[in-house]
Design an enzyme around this catalytic site. Structure first.
Site, mmCIF file in Angstrom:
data_model
loop_
_atom_site.group_PDB
_atom_site.id
_atom_site.type_symbol
_atom_site.label_atom_id
_atom_site.label_comp_id
_atom_site.label_asym_id
_atom_site.label_seq_id
_atom_site.Cartn_x
_atom_site.Cartn_y
_atom_site.Cartn_z
ATOM 1 N N ARG A 1 7.957 -0.957 -6.812
ATOM 2 C CA ARG A 1 6.503 -1.160 -6.790
ATOM 3 C C ARG A 1 6.077 -2.131 -7.891
ATOM 4 O O ARG A 1 5.224 -2.994 -7.684
ATOM 5 C CB ARG A 1 5.793 0.183 -6.960
ATOM 6 C CG ARG A 1 4.265 0.091 -6.931
ATOM 7 C CD ARG A 1 3.642 1.476 -6.963
ATOM 8 N NE ARG A 1 2.181 1.392 -6.979
ATOM 9 C CZ ARG A 1 1.407 1.938 -7.904
ATOM 10 N NH1 ARG A 1 1.938 2.620 -8.913
ATOM 11 N NH2 ARG A 1 0.097 1.818 -7.847
ATOM 12 N N HIS B 1 3.943 -5.572 -7.405
ATOM 13 C CA HIS B 1 2.681 -5.809 -8.106
ATOM 14 C C HIS B 1 2.763 -7.059 -8.978
ATOM 15 O O HIS B 1 1.764 -7.753 -9.170
ATOM 16 C CB HIS B 1 2.316 -4.588 -8.957
ATOM 17 C CG HIS B 1 1.673 -3.497 -8.166
ATOM 18 N ND1 HIS B 1 0.612 -2.751 -8.636
ATOM 19 C CD2 HIS B 1 1.923 -3.015 -6.921
ATOM 20 C CE1 HIS B 1 0.252 -1.860 -7.723
ATOM 21 N NE2 HIS B 1 1.047 -2.002 -6.679
ATOM 22 N N ASP C 1 6.539 -13.634 -11.844
ATOM 23 C CA ASP C 1 6.645 -14.277 -13.165
ATOM 24 C C ASP C 1 6.713 -13.297 -14.324
ATOM 25 O O ASP C 1 6.653 -13.698 -15.486
ATOM 26 C CB ASP C 1 5.481 -15.239 -13.378
ATOM 27 C CG ASP C 1 4.133 -14.524 -13.491
ATOM 28 O OD1 ASP C 1 4.063 -13.316 -13.152
ATOM 29 O OD2 ASP C 1 3.147 -15.174 -13.900
ATOM 30 N N SER D 1 4.508 -11.262 -15.309
ATOM 31 C CA SER D 1 3.239 -11.106 -16.027
ATOM 32 C C SER D 1 2.758 -9.661 -16.071
ATOM 33 O O SER D 1 1.956 -9.291 -16.936
ATOM 34 C CB SER D 1 2.158 -12.000 -15.415
ATOM 35 O OG SER D 1 1.987 -11.736 -14.038
ATOM 36 N N ASN E 1 -2.902 -0.455 -11.829
ATOM 37 C CA ASN E 1 -1.550 -0.435 -12.391
ATOM 38 C C ASN E 1 -1.319 0.700 -13.378
ATOM 39 O O ASN E 1 -0.221 0.813 -13.937
ATOM 40 C CB ASN E 1 -1.244 -1.770 -13.077
ATOM 41 C CG ASN E 1 -0.917 -2.867 -12.086
ATOM 42 O OD1 ASN E 1 -0.489 -2.601 -10.963
ATOM 43 N ND2 ASN E 1 -1.124 -4.113 -12.489
ATOM 44 N N HIS F 1 7.327 1.830 1.604
ATOM 45 C CA HIS F 1 6.725 3.147 1.403
ATOM 46 C C HIS F 1 7.620 4.270 1.909
ATOM 47 O O HIS F 1 7.234 5.433 1.883
ATOM 48 C CB HIS F 1 5.363 3.223 2.105
ATOM 49 C CG HIS F 1 4.300 2.451 1.410
ATOM 50 N ND1 HIS F 1 3.033 2.274 1.934
ATOM 51 C CD2 HIS F 1 4.298 1.795 0.223
ATOM 52 C CE1 HIS F 1 2.306 1.538 1.103
ATOM 53 N NE2 HIS F 1 3.052 1.241 0.058
ATOM 54 N N ASP G 1 15.180 4.088 4.476
ATOM 55 C CA ASP G 1 15.479 4.106 5.903
ATOM 56 C C ASP G 1 14.228 3.722 6.690
ATOM 57 O O ASP G 1 13.264 3.219 6.118
ATOM 58 C CB ASP G 1 16.006 5.483 6.319
ATOM 59 C CG ASP G 1 15.073 6.616 5.891
ATOM 60 O OD1 ASP G 1 13.848 6.365 5.771
ATOM 61 O OD2 ASP G 1 15.557 7.741 5.674
#
Length: 273
Positions: free
Chosen positions: A63, A67, A75, A77, A95, A192, A244
């Protein structure tokens, strides 16, 4: 992508989609073969150690990579700390539930000891995400490297990150703005299949009439997410730590956890008739 295909295709396309979010002509597989030949092995070993202590942290690293890539390209960041004058991406509201920063710090320390100033944090994140997918049963895929670390990180830039409440049209426009197709978007959502979610990301669906949500699944979720709580639940309850295609199978049964998950299904279903 057909709904019944296996996890192998999901992993491959997720990898390609993430690579596209910040693709650069200078990226290549084996980028550190000469400058830091042990780089990918170091990342893999440290990720595996972290997963022994916390089996769910691989989903956090995956994740985090997404993000990072979706905001300014891949990059690194998302790893930059806030200052007195600037609130960085990692401290944006969306976040605040990201976890695993200490693992990235530990891996970076190992890499610096082996090859000081060589491996970028952005590549580290890409390798760690891949190794997490592999740990959960996905196939090993090659990661082009050579990303440069960014120096700009702003809380406001995270406003474009996909929300669990977005509908199909909104999501499609958002991903197209990043150079990704609707098929790319639906495939990326297959990530997910691992990880957890906080109740506040989907409780609107539980306590309001939502015909796209299976009533038995909703009843089970209400027990895990009573009003006012912010517990966590597995995004794929059948195999929460297995990469899966159960995520897609759940959509067939109206058991997508987020509204943004289930919204992709009806349109896809009509195409198959």
């Amino acid at each position: 992508m057909a709904w019944g295909r296996g996890a192998t295709l999901v992993v491959l396309v997720v990898a390609l989609c993430l690579s596209a979010l910040g693709a650069d002509a200078h990226l290549k597989v084996g980028y550190y073969s000469y400058s830091c030949p042990a780089a990918e092995l170091i990342v893999k070993e440290e990720v595996e150690k972290a997963l022994i202590d916390d089996p769910g942290v691989g989903a956090d690293l995956l994740r985090m990579h997404f993000h990072d890539c979706f905001v300014r390209g891949c990059d690194g960041s998302v790893l930059i700390d806030s200052t007195e004058d600037n609130t960085a991406e990692k401290d944006a509201h969306i976040n605040l539930t990201l976890e695993g920063f200490e693992i990235i710090d530990a891996i970076k320390e190992k890499l610096e000891a082996a090859c000081k100033g060589v491996v970028s944090c952005a590549d580290l994140l890409a390798f760690a995400a891949r190794d997490s997918v592999v740990h959960y049963g996905g196939i090993h895929y090659k990661v082009p490297a050579g990303r440069r670390d960014g120096t700009v990180s702003k809380e406001g830039d995270t406003s474009i990150l996909p929300s669990p409440a977005l509908d199909l049209t909104e999501l499609t426009k958002l991903f197209i703005s990043k150079g990704l197709s609707q098929n790319d978007m639906i495939t990326l959502s297959g990530a997910h299949t691992v990880g957890i979610a906080h109740c506040d990301a989907f409780t609107d669906r539980l306590y309001n009439t939502d015909e796209t949500l299976d009533w038995k699944y909703a009843a089970a979720l209400r027990k895990q997410c009573p009003p006012g709580s912010n517990n966590t639940v597995s995004m794929d309850p059948k195999s929460p730590q297995r990469f899966d295609n159960h995520y897609y199978r759940s959509l067939l049964r109206k058991r997508g956890l987020f509204a943004s998950d289930q919204t992709s299904f009806p349109r896809r279903a009509r195409r198959r008739r």
